[in-house]
Design a protein around this motif. Structure first.
Motif, PDB file in Angstrom:
ATOM      1  N   ARG B  41     -51.620  16.439 -21.931  1.00  0.00           N
ATOM      2  CA  ARG B  41     -52.528  15.339 -21.548  1.00  0.00           C
ATOM      3  C   ARG B  41     -51.729  14.090 -21.178  1.00  0.00           C
ATOM      4  N   GLY B  42     -50.665  13.858 -21.917  1.00  0.00           N
ATOM      5  CA  GLY B  42     -49.797  12.716 -21.594  1.00  0.00           C
ATOM      6  C   GLY B  42     -49.187  12.871 -20.212  1.00  0.00           C
ATOM      7  N   ALA B  43     -48.731  14.076 -19.912  1.00  0.00           N
ATOM      8  CA  ALA B  43     -48.114  14.321 -18.607  1.00  0.00           C
ATOM      9  C   ALA B  43     -49.114  14.074 -17.489  1.00  0.00           C
ATOM     10  N   ARG B  44     -50.353  14.482 -17.714  1.00  0.00           N
ATOM     11  CA  ARG B  44     -51.388  14.245 -16.689  1.00  0.00           C
ATOM     12  C   ARG B  44     -51.607  12.754 -16.487  1.00  0.00           C
ATOM     13  N   SER B  45     -51.639  12.053 -17.594  1.00  0.00           N
ATOM     14  CA  SER B  45     -51.887  10.621 -17.529  1.00  0.00           C
ATOM     15  C   SER B  45     -50.719   9.895 -16.840  1.00  0.00           C
ATOM     16  N   ALA B  46     -49.499  10.273 -17.199  1.00  0.00           N
ATOM     17  CA  ALA B  46     -48.326   9.653 -16.563  1.00  0.00           C
ATOM     18  C   ALA B  46     -48.307   9.974 -15.074  1.00  0.00           C
ATOM     19  N   GLU B  47     -48.600  11.224 -14.750  1.00  0.00           N
ATOM     20  CA  GLU B  47     -48.605  11.616 -13.341  1.00  0.00           C
ATOM     21  C   GLU B  47     -49.663  10.829 -12.563  1.00  0.00           C
ATOM     22  N   ALA B  48     -50.812  10.625 -13.192  1.00  0.00           N
ATOM     23  CA  ALA B  48     -51.876   9.861 -12.521  1.00  0.00           C
ATOM     24  C   ALA B  48     -51.405   8.440 -12.214  1.00  0.00           C
ATOM     25  N   ALA B  49     -50.627   7.866 -13.126  1.00  0.00           N
ATOM     26  CA  ALA B  49     -50.110   6.508 -12.884  1.00  0.00           C
ATOM     27  C   ALA B  49     -49.158   6.515 -11.691  1.00  0.00           C
ATOM     28  N   HIS B  50     -48.313   7.546 -11.607  1.00  0.00           N
ATOM     29  CA  HIS B  50     -47.402   7.632 -10.453  1.00  0.00           C
ATOM     30  C   HIS B  50     -48.198   7.811  -9.154  1.00  0.00           C
ATOM     31  N   ARG B  51     -49.254   8.624  -9.221  1.00  0.00           N
ATOM     32  CA  ARG B  51     -50.069   8.834  -8.006  1.00  0.00           C
ATOM     33  C   ARG B  51     -50.749   7.537  -7.574  1.00  0.00           C
ATOM     34  N   ALA B  52     -51.251   6.789  -8.541  1.00  0.00           N
ATOM     35  CA  ALA B  52     -51.934   5.529  -8.198  1.00  0.00           C
ATOM     36  C   ALA B  52     -50.951   4.562  -7.535  1.00  0.00           C
ATOM     37  N   ARG B  53     -49.734   4.519  -8.062  1.00  0.00           N
ATOM     38  CA  ARG B  53     -48.743   3.616  -7.454  1.00  0.00           C
ATOM     39  C   ARG B  53     -48.327   4.118  -6.074  1.00  0.00           C
ATOM     40  N   ARG B  54     -48.198   5.439  -5.948  1.00  0.00           N
ATOM     41  CA  ARG B  54     -47.886   5.991  -4.626  1.00  0.00           C
ATOM     42  C   ARG B  54     -48.945   5.580  -3.610  1.00  0.00           C
ATOM     43  N   ASP B  55     -50.220   5.772  -3.979  1.00  0.00           N
ATOM     44  CA  ASP B  55     -51.298   5.452  -3.042  1.00  0.00           C
ATOM     45  C   ASP B  55     -51.271   3.973  -2.657  1.00  0.00           C
ATOM     46  N   ALA B  56     -51.048   3.120  -3.664  1.00  0.00           N
ATOM     47  CA  ALA B  56     -51.022   1.679  -3.375  1.00  0.00           C
ATOM     48  C   ALA B  56     -49.850   1.332  -2.460  1.00  0.00           C
ATOM     49  N   LEU B  57     -48.711   1.975  -2.695  1.00  0.00           N
ATOM     50  CA  LEU B  57     -47.535   1.696  -1.860  1.00  0.00           C
ATOM     51  C   LEU B  57     -47.743   2.181  -0.429  1.00  0.00           C
ATOM     52  N   VAL B  58     -48.339   3.360  -0.275  1.00  0.00           N
ATOM     53  CA  VAL B  58     -48.591   3.873   1.080  1.00  0.00           C
ATOM     54  C   VAL B  58     -49.497   2.900   1.831  1.00  0.00           C
TER      55      VAL B  58
END
Lengths: 174, 149
Positions: B41-58
């Motif tokens: 569950r932690g890995a999913r949550s951490a990954e979601a944070a990376h995805r959110a930052r990726r989307d914002a950066l794109v």
């Protein structure tokens, strides 16, 4: 992007990294907007030596003082509950390293003897001790984040690391 | 702080951060499959944070009108991930590594951009601490998160 050469294990606490450029001359000249790289013409300190009043305090002095105070708090907590030493010693050392690095950035040494005394242990058991430390780290995180936001570019990386470290301390104390 | 940064610097730093986020998202694939329960569950949550930052950066880099670094089909992992211990070790490395890229954004940005970079650096550093604790690595913190070692 290749992941085979890991970057930044971040384990070093001293020596590497931040600019050692003295800011003193810039501040003395009243150039508080020091935008970086402009210390050249004033590097001869003797221009301002003599009867000049002491330089104005650097805006990072309070943050360095906070680092020393946080280090002292953790040491006081260890003194009150030695069973916490393994957990809190690295945090106390990190705060002391932050104070040293901030003073390097400022270009002035820390006031002598400032890290001793002061912090009194919180009454109550271990849980209360840790809760008080968490609160102090949380406040410290906010002040470091503010300092990072307001700093000129050449100071921002170190201050960002200090803010992030304090956030990890909150986590480590949970 | 009111100094206007050369746009190329900030843009390059943000583009570098984006490639680091792509790589982090990729790495959480093999990490996640080796974890269970709260770790997963932690890995999913951490990954979601990376995805959110990726989307914002794109979005941010696209709005600037220039080239946006593209994601790749795969990224070379520093070591094979075959069990929980290796998954946790990679997670620590990924977070430390991504933290370093965000730290590099700080000097070349100001205002809201710098605040976002600091939030990203902090989030990565906190996740690195959580993964060290899960892996029973001590100390769980480092003195200067994101600083090149």
């Amino acid at each position: 992007m290749v992941l085979t050469c890991p970057v930044a294990t971040g384990r070093r606490t001293a020596n590497s990294g931040e600019s050692g450029r003295t800011r003193r001359t810039v501040l003395r000249a009243g150039a508080l907007l020091a935008a970086g790289g402009s210390t050249g013409p004033l590097t001869g300190c003797d221009l301002f030596d003599g009867d000049e009043p002491p330089p104005p305090p650097d805006p990072l002095e309070p943050l360095a003082g906070e680092s020393r105070e946080l280090a002292a708090r953790h040491r006081a907590a260890i003194a009150a509950d030695p069973g916490l030493a393994d957990r809190l010693t690295p945090i106390a050392e990190a705060h002391a390293a932050h104070a040293d690095e901030i003073h390097r950035l400022i270009g002035r040494p820390a006031p002598s003897g400032a890290a001793t005394g002061g912090a009194t242990p919180t009454p109550g058991g271990r849980a209360a001790l840790l809760a008080a430390l968490r609160e102090a780290e949380q406040r410290g995180r906010q002040s470091a984040a503010k300092a990072c936001a307001e700093a000129p570019g050449e100071r921002a990386a170190l201050l960002g690391s200090v803010a992030a470290a304090r956030a990890t301390h909150v986590e480590a104390l949970t | 702080m009111s100094r206007r940064q050369a746009p190329a610097d900030a843009r390059q730093a943000l583009a570098d951060a984006l490639t680091a986020e792509y790589a982090a998202i990729y790495a959480y694939g093999p990490i996640g499959v080796r974890l269970t329960g709260a770790d997963r569950r932690g890995a999913r949550s951490a990954e979601a944070a990376h995805r959110a930052r990726r989307d914002a950066l794109v979005l941010q880099l696209s709005a600037g009108g220039g080239q946006v670094p593209a994601d790749r089909a795969g990224y070379a992992l520093p070591f094979p991930v075959t069990d929980r211990a290796e998954a946790l070790r990679l997670a620590v490395e990924i977070e430390e590594r991504t933290a370093a890229f965000w730290r590099a954004v700080l000097p070349v940005t100001s205002g809201a951009d710098r605040t976002r970079a600091l939030n990203a650096l902090t989030d990565c550093a906190v996740w690195a601490t959580r993964w060290r604790r899960a892996a029973r690595v001590t100390p769980v913190t480092v003195a200067f998160p994101g600083r090149p070692g």
